[in-house]
Structure formats: C-alpha cells, structure tokens
Design a protein around this motif. Structure first.
Motif, PDB file in Angstrom:
ATOM      1  N   GLU A   1       0.828  -1.204   0.000  1.00  0.00           N
ATOM      2  CA  GLU A   1       0.000   0.000   0.000  1.00  0.00           C
ATOM      3  C   GLU A   1       0.865   1.258   0.000  1.00  0.00           C
TER       4      GLU A   1
ATOM      5  N   LEU B   1       1.005   4.310  -2.783  1.00  0.00           N
ATOM      6  CA  LEU B   1       0.979   5.742  -2.477  1.00  0.00           C
ATOM      7  C   LEU B   1       2.194   6.449  -3.074  1.00  0.00           C
TER       8      LEU B   1
ATOM      9  N   SER C   1      -7.811  10.998   3.037  1.00  0.00           N
ATOM     10  CA  SER C   1      -6.891  10.948   1.901  1.00  0.00           C
ATOM     11  C   SER C   1      -6.734  12.310   1.241  1.00  0.00           C
TER      12      SER C   1
ATOM     13  N   LEU D   1       6.374  10.703   1.614  1.00  0.00           N
ATOM     14  CA  LEU D   1       5.946  10.531   0.223  1.00  0.00           C
ATOM     15  C   LEU D   1       6.401  11.636  -0.721  1.00  0.00           C
TER      16      LEU D   1
ATOM     17  N   SER E   1      -4.049   9.412  -9.064  1.00  0.00           N
ATOM     18  CA  SER E   1      -3.471   9.535  -7.722  1.00  0.00           C
ATOM     19  C   SER E   1      -4.569   9.685  -6.673  1.00  0.00           C
TER      20      SER E   1
ATOM     21  N   LEU F   1      -3.132  14.156   0.578  1.00  0.00           N
ATOM     22  CA  LEU F   1      -2.754  14.443  -0.802  1.00  0.00           C
ATOM     23  C   LEU F   1      -2.454  15.919  -1.037  1.00  0.00           C
TER      24      LEU F   1
ATOM     25  N   PHE G   1      -5.019   7.145  -3.470  1.00  0.00           N
ATOM     26  CA  PHE G   1      -5.014   7.611  -2.081  1.00  0.00           C
ATOM     27  C   PHE G   1      -6.325   7.261  -1.382  1.00  0.00           C
TER      28      PHE G   1
END
Length: 257
Positions: free
Chosen positions: A13, A17, A51, A216, A38, A55, A42
């Motif tokens: 997972e 991401l 999410s 990320l 994307s 993001l 997410f």
C-alpha cells in the motif's frame, strides 16, 4: 515514528501511495488531469476523507516544481479572471463537505468531470477556429471563466479534483501546451495553498497526515523531472487527447467506485 504503522498500511500500500505521488509530479509538468489516478489510489489505501488531507501537501509540492519549470508561460489575465469565481467555489465546497458523505462527493465530482469532457470535445469539433487565450476579455469568455472557476473551486475543495475541470477550461480557451502548463501551475499553487486553512479546519490535515507526507513527497520530484522530459516529446494534438482521456478516466472511476 513509522508512518506505515501509524496509518496501518502495508508495504504494498505504501508502494501504491509512492507511485501515486510520482504520478502527481508527472501530471504537474506533463499531462494535467492525470493525477485523478493519484486521487483514486489515495482514496483506496487511506480513509476517503482523510486521503484528501494527505494528498494536498503533495499536490502543493508538485505545483512548486511546475511553477519553477513553466513560470514564464503563465497567462495572468486568465488567472485574475478565474480567482474570484474559484474562491466562491471553494467556499461552496467547504460547506458541501460539512454534510455530504463520500458517496455523494464521488458521484457529484464524477458527473461534473464527464460533463466537462463532453462539452470540451463537442466545442472543439464544432468550432470553426480555436479561441485565443485573450478571449477571456469578451463577455462570453468572462461567463465561461466564471462557470469553470466555480466548478474548479468546488471540485478542488471537496476532492482535490479541480485539475480536470480547469484542464477542460484551458483547452476550450485555446491554450497551447506551454501556456496551458504555465497558467495551470500558478493557478493550482495559489488555489491549493489557499485551501490549507480550510482543510485543517475540517480536520483533514494534522500531524499524522503531515508525517506521511514527509515520507511521500520525495517521490514527486522524479515524476516532475520525467514529465518535463516527456512534455517536449508530445505534440499538441496528442497532449490534448491525453488530457481529455485522463479527465474521462477520472470521472468514470469516481462514478463507478
């Protein structure tokens, strides 16, 4: 603290991401609207509402890279005409989020994206000639800018999905590739930064989400660099087709989830 443990996500997972973050960078410097994928990733890995908060800072990182790359190509008359309508859309979207559940949000955004794609394709097939970007100075151009601006502000607030709506506006206004990317870069940097207090106020951004963002955001950079390399190898017609296709895919995945 281990962010994967904090969010109870697996290695696969996290890899999903990371790929989605890389795609954000690519979409910001190459094919705007591709980051709807994307958004879907997410929302599939993390709780849907949470999410959007995770993001948003990643999108801002991509916006900064896009501005650094295409800052000389922005068309500011278009931006100034869009911002008041977008602000109204953000306020409406904030109110909408106070009562709408995930299913209502997804259906609404998906329907808007598909409608915008259909209208853009129809306009481009029936128009005798493409409009120039300065068409926003006409009465019809101002009305179109306001309509798309409100929709863009609404969709970017409720689902970080304003990219496809604004892509359809910029294509319909006749923007060429670099002008398109430069104008959208500044547009989304300003809009996304302005969304931060709203998202924090709704509890969508907190220390936990920012910790995951730190893990990320590094993946955004190689995606942006690849997009910068790729965009000069994509002709205008293919560029427009890819943007519209990304919008349709994003709308369908929101409707069918």
């Amino acid at each position: 603290m281990n962010t994967m443990t904090l969010w109870h996500i697996t290695g696969w997972e996290f890899a999903a991401l990371a790929f989605a973050a890389l795609l954000v960078g690519f979409s910001k410097t190459a094919v705007s609207g591709a980051n709807t994928v994307s958004l879907a990733v997410f929302a599939a890995v993390l709780p849907a509402r949470a999410s959007t908060g995770v993001l948003l800072p990643i999108l801002i990182a991509g916006d900064l890279l896009a501005v650094a790359t295409y800052r000389r190509h922005a068309h500011w008359p278009t931006l100034w005409r869009l911002f008041p309508a977008v602000a109204a859309g953000v306020v409406v979207g904030t109110v909408f989020l106070l009562w709408a559940d995930d299913a209502v949000v997804r259906t609404s955004i998906g329907a808007i994206l598909l409608l915008m794609a259909a209208v853009t394709v129809w306009r481009r097939r029936t128009a005798d000639q493409e409009e120039e970007p300065d068409s926003v100075t006409t009465r019809s151009g101002r009305l179109k800018a306001r309509s798309y601006g409100v929709l863009g502000g609404f969709t970017t607030m409720v689902a970080n999905a304003g990219g496809p709506v604004m892509s359809m506006y910029l294509l319909s206004a006749g923007f060429r590739k670099l002008g398109f990317l430069g104008t959208s870069a500044f547009f989304f940097l300003i809009v996304n930064v302005s969304k931060l207090p709203f998202s924090a106020g709704l509890g969508l951004i907190d220390g936990r989400s920012l910790l995951l963002d730190l893990a990320l955001v590094a993946f955004v950079v190689p995606g942006a660099l690849f997009g910068k390399w790729a965009v000069h190898r994509i002709n205008q017609r293919l560029f427009e087709q890819l943007v519209i296709a990304a919008t349709v895919v994003g709308g369908l995945q929101l409707l069918l989830r």
